[in-house]
Motif scaffolding. Structure first.
Motif, PDB file in Angstrom:
ATOM      1  N   SER A  35      48.178  36.492  43.509  1.00  0.00           N
ATOM      2  CA  SER A  35      46.993  36.264  42.820  1.00  0.00           C
ATOM      3  C   SER A  35      46.287  37.050  44.138  1.00  0.00           C
ATOM      4  O   SER A  35      45.088  36.998  43.514  1.00  0.00           O
ATOM      5  CB  SER A  35      46.115  34.973  43.035  1.00  0.00           C
ATOM      6  N   LYS A  36      46.423  37.955  44.527  1.00  0.00           N
ATOM      7  CA  LYS A  36      45.779  38.588  45.900  1.00  0.00           C
ATOM      8  C   LYS A  36      44.542  39.647  45.020  1.00  0.00           C
ATOM      9  O   LYS A  36      44.724  39.824  43.784  1.00  0.00           O
ATOM     10  CB  LYS A  36      46.597  40.062  46.556  1.00  0.00           C
ATOM     11  N   THR A  37      43.660  39.213  45.592  1.00  0.00           N
ATOM     12  CA  THR A  37      42.033  40.205  45.658  1.00  0.00           C
ATOM     13  C   THR A  37      41.507  40.004  44.268  1.00  0.00           C
ATOM     14  O   THR A  37      40.425  39.394  43.555  1.00  0.00           O
ATOM     15  CB  THR A  37      42.770  41.476  44.680  1.00  0.00           C
ATOM     16  N   GLU A  56      50.454  36.151  48.224  1.00  0.00           N
ATOM     17  CA  GLU A  56      49.270  36.315  48.181  1.00  0.00           C
ATOM     18  C   GLU A  56      49.517  37.414  49.480  1.00  0.00           C
ATOM     19  O   GLU A  56      50.493  36.959  50.691  1.00  0.00           O
ATOM     20  CB  GLU A  56      48.278  35.616  49.616  1.00  0.00           C
ATOM     21  N   ASN A  57      49.005  38.666  49.736  1.00  0.00           N
ATOM     22  CA  ASN A  57      49.179  39.464  50.889  1.00  0.00           C
ATOM     23  C   ASN A  57      48.116  39.683  51.913  1.00  0.00           C
ATOM     24  O   ASN A  57      48.516  40.287  52.984  1.00  0.00           O
ATOM     25  CB  ASN A  57      48.919  40.653  50.190  1.00  0.00           C
ATOM     26  N   TYR A  58      47.461  39.047  51.560  1.00  0.00           N
ATOM     27  CA  TYR A  58      46.010  38.837  53.114  1.00  0.00           C
ATOM     28  C   TYR A  58      46.034  37.457  53.926  1.00  0.00           C
ATOM     29  O   TYR A  58      45.352  36.798  52.410  1.00  0.00           O
ATOM     30  CB  TYR A  58      44.656  39.516  52.374  1.00  0.00           C
ATOM     31  N   MET A 201      58.496  43.309  39.960  1.00  0.00           N
ATOM     32  CA  MET A 201      57.156  43.359  40.315  1.00  0.00           C
ATOM     33  C   MET A 201      57.074  43.851  38.638  1.00  0.00           C
ATOM     34  O   MET A 201      57.957  43.786  37.154  1.00  0.00           O
ATOM     35  CB  MET A 201      56.368  44.196  41.314  1.00  0.00           C
ATOM     36  N   SER A 202      54.956  43.821  38.270  1.00  0.00           N
ATOM     37  CA  SER A 202      55.203  44.099  37.029  1.00  0.00           C
ATOM     38  C   SER A 202      55.740  45.033  36.239  1.00  0.00           C
ATOM     39  O   SER A 202      56.159  44.782  34.763  1.00  0.00           O
ATOM     40  CB  SER A 202      53.604  44.172  36.633  1.00  0.00           C
ATOM     41  N   ASP A 203      56.021  46.524  36.757  1.00  0.00           N
ATOM     42  CA  ASP A 203      56.830  47.128  36.082  1.00  0.00           C
ATOM     43  C   ASP A 203      58.459  47.796  36.679  1.00  0.00           C
ATOM     44  O   ASP A 203      58.610  48.548  35.906  1.00  0.00           O
ATOM     45  CB  ASP A 203      56.274  48.657  36.975  1.00  0.00           C
ATOM     46  N   VAL A 216      61.002  36.533  40.283  1.00  0.00           N
ATOM     47  CA  VAL A 216      60.592  37.702  40.600  1.00  0.00           C
ATOM     48  C   VAL A 216      58.863  37.802  40.509  1.00  0.00           C
ATOM     49  O   VAL A 216      57.586  36.308  40.644  1.00  0.00           O
ATOM     50  CB  VAL A 216      60.016  38.179  39.125  1.00  0.00           C
ATOM     51  N   ARG A 217      57.497  39.341  41.621  1.00  0.00           N
ATOM     52  CA  ARG A 217      56.337  38.977  41.540  1.00  0.00           C
ATOM     53  C   ARG A 217      55.898  39.058  41.067  1.00  0.00           C
ATOM     54  O   ARG A 217      55.608  40.958  40.758  1.00  0.00           O
ATOM     55  CB  ARG A 217      56.659  39.466  43.443  1.00  0.00           C
ATOM     56  N   VAL A 218      54.855  39.087  40.182  1.00  0.00           N
ATOM     57  CA  VAL A 218      53.965  39.605  39.288  1.00  0.00           C
ATOM     58  C   VAL A 218      52.351  39.416  39.225  1.00  0.00           C
ATOM     59  O   VAL A 218      52.174  38.481  39.260  1.00  0.00           O
ATOM     60  CB  VAL A 218      54.310  39.026  38.061  1.00  0.00           C
ATOM     61  N   GLY A 219      51.723  40.468  39.558  1.00  0.00           N
ATOM     62  CA  GLY A 219      50.372  40.749  39.811  1.00  0.00           C
ATOM     63  C   GLY A 219      49.767  40.865  38.612  1.00  0.00           C
ATOM     64  O   GLY A 219      49.546  40.253  37.888  1.00  0.00           O
ATOM     65  N   THR A 220      49.637  42.663  38.605  1.00  0.00           N
ATOM     66  CA  THR A 220      48.550  43.080  37.298  1.00  0.00           C
ATOM     67  C   THR A 220      49.567  42.815  36.244  1.00  0.00           C
ATOM     68  O   THR A 220      48.023  42.192  34.751  1.00  0.00           O
ATOM     69  CB  THR A 220      49.450  44.530  36.892  1.00  0.00           C
ATOM     70  N   ALA A 221      50.660  42.101  35.793  1.00  0.00           N
ATOM     71  CA  ALA A 221      50.604  41.742  33.998  1.00  0.00           C
ATOM     72  C   ALA A 221      49.945  40.689  33.976  1.00  0.00           C
ATOM     73  O   ALA A 221      49.895  39.929  32.900  1.00  0.00           O
ATOM     74  CB  ALA A 221      52.278  42.226  33.800  1.00  0.00           C
ATOM     75  N   GLY A 225      44.387  44.524  36.325  1.00  0.00           N
ATOM     76  CA  GLY A 225      44.186  45.227  37.802  1.00  0.00           C
ATOM     77  C   GLY A 225      43.735  45.013  38.835  1.00  0.00           C
ATOM     78  O   GLY A 225      42.937  43.827  38.612  1.00  0.00           O
ATOM     79  N   ARG A 226      43.659  45.380  39.723  1.00  0.00           N
ATOM     80  CA  ARG A 226      42.574  45.118  41.389  1.00  0.00           C
ATOM     81  C   ARG A 226      42.058  46.762  41.622  1.00  0.00           C
ATOM     82  O   ARG A 226      42.226  47.200  41.328  1.00  0.00           O
ATOM     83  CB  ARG A 226      44.459  44.497  42.401  1.00  0.00           C
ATOM     84  N   SER A 227      40.985  46.065  42.073  1.00  0.00           N
ATOM     85  CA  SER A 227      40.101  47.015  43.007  1.00  0.00           C
ATOM     86  C   SER A 227      40.280  46.723  44.571  1.00  0.00           C
ATOM     87  O   SER A 227      40.148  48.099  44.879  1.00  0.00           O
ATOM     88  CB  SER A 227      38.326  47.009  42.899  1.00  0.00           C
TER      89      SER A 227
HETATM   90  C1  LIG Z   1      50.881  43.708  44.365  1.00  0.00           C
HETATM   91  C2  LIG Z   1      52.366  43.319  45.196  1.00  0.00           C
HETATM   92  C3  LIG Z   1      53.371  42.658  43.597  1.00  0.00           C
HETATM   93  C4  LIG Z   1      52.524  42.725  42.518  1.00  0.00           C
HETATM   94  O1  LIG Z   1      52.532  43.526  42.289  1.00  0.00           O
HETATM   95  P1  LIG Z   1      52.318  44.190  40.572  1.00  0.00           P
HETATM   96  O2  LIG Z   1      52.655  45.446  40.415  1.00  0.00           O
HETATM   97  O3  LIG Z   1      50.504  43.864  40.154  1.00  0.00           O
HETATM   98  O4  LIG Z   1      52.894  43.309  40.389  1.00  0.00           O
HETATM   99  C5  LIG Z   1      54.877  41.822  44.270  1.00  0.00           C
HETATM  100  N1  LIG Z   1      54.877  42.288  45.632  1.00  0.00           N
HETATM  101  C6  LIG Z   1      54.080  42.530  46.677  1.00  0.00           C
HETATM  102  C7  LIG Z   1      54.852  42.485  48.001  1.00  0.00           C
HETATM  103  C8  LIG Z   1      52.842  42.951  46.453  1.00  0.00           C
HETATM  104  O5  LIG Z   1      51.968  42.971  47.535  1.00  0.00           O
END
Ligand SMILES: *Cc1c(COP(=O)(O)O)cnc(C)c1O
Length: 228
Positions: A35-37, A56-58, A201-203, A216-221, A225-227
């Motif tokens: 959920s970062k950003t 979260e990354n930050y 990750m997503s890709d 699995v760590r999924v953000g974008t999908a 997208g993130r700015s």
């Molecule tokens: C941002 C991030 C993800 C998610 O990546 P997406 O391509 O958006 O799915 C997974 N792992 C780490 C460590 C990230 O920083």
């Protein structure tokens, strides 16, 4: 149903399909929503769809969102680079850290983990792509760091994490994830108990599932997208 719920359900179907293709139970693969950003309100929407685990990354985002969603049953995973001067808020807020890559960080996290909380669940981040990426400990140094982390009183070593160099080629993706799988098998032979492979990750999550990913760590999908 809102878009986020639909995308979470689509992601569970994607995980299911990959699991079937590679002969694995889908129940062995956890979805971490990165959920970062994205603001706490977006996490609240995903929570209402039953998604409990967030990455979260930050540090400031982690603490802000954890405060905003206190008492809602979220499991927070810190997955970003850990700076030595930012370990305390991570140790006090997260249940998991996936990105431990050096001894000093591990010791600080253990020292700063409050006694009132269970041990911090830890993955060691490993560099599986050599020169192409800089984050993560080198493979040769992994056994020594695993010994250190396993011995720290307030940490519990759960597994390994990697972010391979991006590639569009499935076999290349798979080879990188296979190196992490083998590293885990090697540590298990050395007597460690490791139940987690945080990869995909997503890709590239199909290739990760093919090689045994348990998370699995999924953000974008999920969130788009993130700015930042
Ligand atoms: C941002 C991030 C993800 C998610 O990546 P997406 O391509 O958006 O799915 C997974 N792992 C780490 C460590 C990230 O920083």
């Amino acid at each position: 149903m809102n878009d986020i719920c639909e995308r979470i359900q689509a992601m569970h179907r994607r995980i299911q399909t990959a699991a079937e293709r590679f002969g694995r139970p889908a129940a062995d693969i956890e979805l971490l929503a990165v959920s970062k950003t994205h603001p706490a309100q977006v996490v609240a929407t995903a929570l209402d769809c039953g998604q409990r685990a967030y990455g979260e990354n930050y540090v400031s985002e982690l603490t802000d969102k954890a405060r905003a969603l206190a008492g809602r049953g979220v499991t927070w995973h810190f997955i970003g680079p850990v700076q030595g001067n930012k370990t305390r808020p991570i140790a006090e807020t997260a249940q998991w850290v996936h990105s431990v890559d050096r001894e000093r960080i591990a010791r600080r996290l253990s020292d700063q983990r409050p006694e009132s909380l269970p041990p911090l669940q830890v993955c060691i981040q490993v560099n599986v792509s050599g020169e192409a990426t800089k984050s993560g400990i080198d493979m040769e140094a992994l056994p020594a760091l695993a010994e250190t982390v396993a011995a720290l009183p307030r940490l519990r070593l759960r597994g390994l994490m990697a972010i391979p160099a991006p590639s569009d080629d499935f076999d290349t993706q798979r080879r990188a994830f296979a190196r992490l799988r083998q590293a885990r098998e090697d540590l298990i032979r050395r007597g460690h108990t490791l139940d987690t492979l945080s990869m995909g990750m997503s890709d590239d999550l199909e290739a990760a599932i093919a090689e045994g990913a348990t998370l699995v760590r999924v953000g974008t999908a999920i969130f788009g997208g993130r700015s930042g």
